[in-house]
Motif scaffolding. Structure first.
Motif, PDB file in Angstrom:
ATOM      1  N   UNK A   1       5.881   2.867  -5.880  1.00  0.00           N
ATOM      2  CA  UNK A   1       5.358   1.778  -6.699  1.00  0.00           C
ATOM      3  C   UNK A   1       6.293   0.575  -6.794  1.00  0.00           C
ATOM      4  N   UNK A   2       7.597   0.824  -6.879  1.00  0.00           N
ATOM      5  CA  UNK A   2       8.523  -0.293  -7.041  1.00  0.00           C
ATOM      6  C   UNK A   2       8.494  -1.227  -5.828  1.00  0.00           C
ATOM      7  N   UNK A   3       8.271  -0.660  -4.645  1.00  0.00           N
ATOM      8  CA  UNK A   3       8.163  -1.480  -3.439  1.00  0.00           C
ATOM      9  C   UNK A   3       6.918  -2.350  -3.505  1.00  0.00           C
ATOM     10  N   UNK A   4       5.836  -1.753  -3.984  1.00  0.00           N
ATOM     11  CA  UNK A   4       4.604  -2.505  -4.140  1.00  0.00           C
ATOM     12  C   UNK A   4       4.752  -3.627  -5.156  1.00  0.00           C
ATOM     13  N   UNK A   5       5.461  -3.359  -6.245  1.00  0.00           N
ATOM     14  CA  UNK A   5       5.685  -4.385  -7.272  1.00  0.00           C
ATOM     15  C   UNK A   5       6.518  -5.538  -6.726  1.00  0.00           C
ATOM     16  N   UNK A   6       7.544  -5.205  -5.947  1.00  0.00           N
ATOM     17  CA  UNK A   6       8.401  -6.238  -5.371  1.00  0.00           C
ATOM     18  C   UNK A   6       7.618  -7.117  -4.396  1.00  0.00           C
ATOM     19  N   UNK A   7       6.791  -6.479  -3.573  1.00  0.00           N
ATOM     20  CA  UNK A   7       5.973  -7.222  -2.609  1.00  0.00           C
ATOM     21  C   UNK A   7       4.960  -8.109  -3.330  1.00  0.00           C
ATOM     22  N   UNK A   8       4.364  -7.586  -4.396  1.00  0.00           N
ATOM     23  CA  UNK A   8       3.408  -8.373  -5.179  1.00  0.00           C
ATOM     24  C   UNK A   8       4.094  -9.557  -5.863  1.00  0.00           C
ATOM     25  N   UNK A   9       5.314  -9.335  -6.364  1.00  0.00           N
ATOM     26  CA  UNK A   9       6.066 -10.407  -7.014  1.00  0.00           C
ATOM     27  C   UNK A   9       6.395 -11.511  -6.011  1.00  0.00           C
TER      28      UNK A   9
ATOM     29  N   UNK B   1       0.828  -1.211   0.000  1.00  0.00           N
ATOM     30  CA  UNK B   1       0.000   0.000   0.000  1.00  0.00           C
ATOM     31  C   UNK B   1       0.862   1.262   0.000  1.00  0.00           C
ATOM     32  N   UNK B   2       2.176   1.064  -0.139  1.00  0.00           N
ATOM     33  CA  UNK B   2       3.092   2.202  -0.160  1.00  0.00           C
ATOM     34  C   UNK B   2       2.905   3.020  -1.432  1.00  0.00           C
ATOM     35  N   UNK B   3       3.201   4.307  -1.332  1.00  0.00           N
ATOM     36  CA  UNK B   3       3.111   5.187  -2.500  1.00  0.00           C
ATOM     37  C   UNK B   3       4.298   4.996  -3.446  1.00  0.00           C
TER      38      UNK B   3
END
Length: 219
Positions: free
Chosen positions: A49-57, A45-47
């Motif tokens: 985006x790359x952190x969100x992509x890594x967590x989703x991956x 839920x971080x703003x």
């Protein structure tokens, strides 16, 4: 059917010792997985985006592959990858924690998003720092909503822990299998193992409902 449970009575203390092994793995993996799940959910839920992509991956990989595969990769693959053979117990805790963290992150993320946005807006208006807001305001409310889902994940973890027998961990299943091999009769000890797992799950279910009821009364 020619079943004889009496011949396994002397072996019951040996089988029951496996409960402690199973609980140690489940509890430690559950705690690590919960902490990892919180971190991953905040990244999602971080703003940034790359952190969100890594967590989703991360979540996609660990939810999209079998747990037994992850366990075997960590245990049997460790000598080739890191040049060191990880202990069976350590491999079990690590694989379960990493897998559980992926599932728990989705549960917590859903719980955070379900909290009224007005809570966050009010905290921001009052100048509450983001970290303090999440820890003191948002997460406590989210945890109340997702407690049943978290307990279900813990119960699932308890049942799935039986696969550690594939790498030689002396849990309930491994001990039951050994007792069956010694007596040339597998049905009875495996049935005993099934009963032990069932009683453990029912106990966790009861504790979960009691905790849920207590938290509702505290609202």
């Amino acid at each position: 059917m020619n079943l004889d449970f009496t011949q396994f009575i002397p072996s019951m203390p040996y089988i029951l010792k496996g409960i402690l092994v199973t609980l140690k793995i489940v509890i430690l993996a559950g705690i690590i997985g919960f902490i990892l799940g919180i971190i991953l959910s905040l990244l999602k839920i971080s703003s940034i985006k790359i952190l969100g992509w890594l967590a989703d991956a991360y979540t996609s990989i660990f939810r999209g592959t079998p747990l037994v595969l992850q366990l075997m990769l960590i245990y049997f693959g460790s000598p080739q990858v890191i040049g060191y053979q990880i202990e069976p117990y350590t491999a079990a805790v690590l694989s379960f924690a990493l897998n559980s963290g992926a599932y728990i992150s989705e549960i917590i993320r859903a719980g955070i998003l379900a909290v009224d946005k007005g809570q966050q807006e009010a905290a921001i208006a009052l100048g509450v720092p983001y970290g303090k807001m999440m820890w003191d305001i948002i997460l406590p409310q989210a945890l109340k909503n997702i407690l049943p889902a978290l307990m279900n994940e813990f119960i699932t973890l308890t049942k799935e822990s039986a696969i550690v027998t594939t790498i030689g961990v002396m849990d309930i299943m491994r001990r039951s299998y050994q007792v069956g091999a010694e007596n040339y009769s597998f049905f009875e000890p495996l049935l005993i193992a099934g009963l032990i797992y069932y009683l453990m799950v029912m106990t966790l279910t009861f504790l979960g409902k009691a905790l849920e009821g207590r938290m509702r009364r505290s609202d």
